[in-house]
Design an enzyme around this catalytic site. Structure first.
Site, mmCIF file in Angstrom:
data_model
loop_
_atom_site.group_PDB
_atom_site.id
_atom_site.type_symbol
_atom_site.label_atom_id
_atom_site.label_comp_id
_atom_site.label_asym_id
_atom_site.label_seq_id
_atom_site.Cartn_x
_atom_site.Cartn_y
_atom_site.Cartn_z
ATOM 1 N N HIS A 134 -73.547 5.408 39.210
ATOM 2 C CA HIS A 134 -73.084 4.990 40.529
ATOM 3 C C HIS A 134 -71.608 4.591 40.488
ATOM 4 C CE1 HIS A 134 -77.393 4.733 41.438
ATOM 5 N NE2 HIS A 134 -77.044 4.719 42.714
ATOM 6 N N LYS A 178 -70.819 -1.000 42.834
ATOM 7 C CA LYS A 178 -72.239 -1.332 42.993
ATOM 8 C C LYS A 178 -72.542 -2.645 42.285
ATOM 9 C CE LYS A 178 -76.903 0.608 42.554
ATOM 10 N NZ LYS A 178 -77.241 0.255 43.942
#
Length: 266
Positions: A155, A159
């Site tokens: 990701h 995040k």
């Protein structure tokens, strides 16, 4: 189809913006209001990037839910804020669709009990991308035949949680059909702590965080003489909006909390 009136929490976030655009472009959805940390009393159209979107902005959730007639709350904020928003929405007879991961088992239990007490639908989805949900379902199928599995999720570097909710949900689905097994050499030692990632029932989950990524996951299965890799990639946040729309249209038809989109896809 009757118009579904929607409130969006977090409209200026990356996902929130896409949700605003999706609702505005959907014939059966209407944006009734938005919840934001700033700009109370203004119209969303007054904010750069939202030209023509006349939904009012509220900073107080109770004021918003009391003054605005709405059917569904779309929450794309943080675990802490998302939990408060979800509980408050149910208390005001508004059905939540939540894309925030990081809820505890105790919170999910409490929210499910409240949803059923009020006979309201609530959908919490670790991932709204249809392809990601299929990746999880295919992994669950494969786990019946491949006992050794590792998960790598990748990701963007903003995040907050690791592993991702999608990775945890995938591991939970696999664990439901896989006999628990501690993978790797029985005398394996990490020469650097964390090298083998997180451990869930013997499976290892690895988290990668880099700028340039959006949301990606691969599930690797191994057996004698073969491997199987199931991978999903989201290259932009618009990829999640089909699933958000499906959840909004579904949540008004159910009367309990549903965790994971795989439970509403045929």
């Amino acid at each position: 189809m009757e118009t579904i009136k929607v409130i969006i929490a977090g409209p200026r976030g990356r996902m929130g913006k896409e949700a605003v655009y999706m609702v505005e472009q959907s014939k059966n959805l209407q944006l009734a209001a938005v919840l934001d940390r700033k700009y109370n009393g203004q119209k969303l159209s007054e904010i750069e990037g939202f030209s023509g979107v006349e939904a009012p902005i509220f900073t107080d959730i109770n004021e918003c839910f009391s003054e605005v007639e709405a059917d569904v709350l779309i929450d794309l904020t943080t675990p802490e804020t998302g939990y408060i928003h979800t509980k408050t929405a149910l208390e005001h007879n508004i059905r939540p669709v939540v894309g925030t991961t990081g809820f505890t088992e105790e919170q999910l239990k409490e929210l499910k009990e409240l949803a059923e007490e009020k006979s309201l639908g609530c959908i919490i989805a670790p991932n709204f991308a249809i392809g990601a949900v299929l990746m999880m379902k295919f992994s669950e199928m494969a786990a019946k035949y491949f006992q050794d599995v590792e998960i790598i999720e990748l990701h963007h570097d903003r995040k907050l949680d690791a592993p991702s909710g999608t990775a945890i949900k995938t591991a939970q689905m696999i664990a439901g059909v896989r006999e628990r097994k501690q993978q790797g050499h029985p005398e394996e030692k990490e020469t650097m702590k964390g090298a083998r990632g997180a451990d869930m029932e013997g499976m290892h989950i690895h988290s990668v965080r880099l700028p340039g990524l959006i949301a990606h996951q691969q599930v690797l299965f191994g057996a004698d003489g073969e491997t199987l890799t199931i991978r999903h990639d989201s290259y932009n946040r618009a990829s999640f909006m089909t699933g958000v729309k499906v959840c909004v249209e579904t949540v008004v038809k159910v009367e309990t909390l549903i965790y994971g989109m795989e439970n509403i896809l045929d």
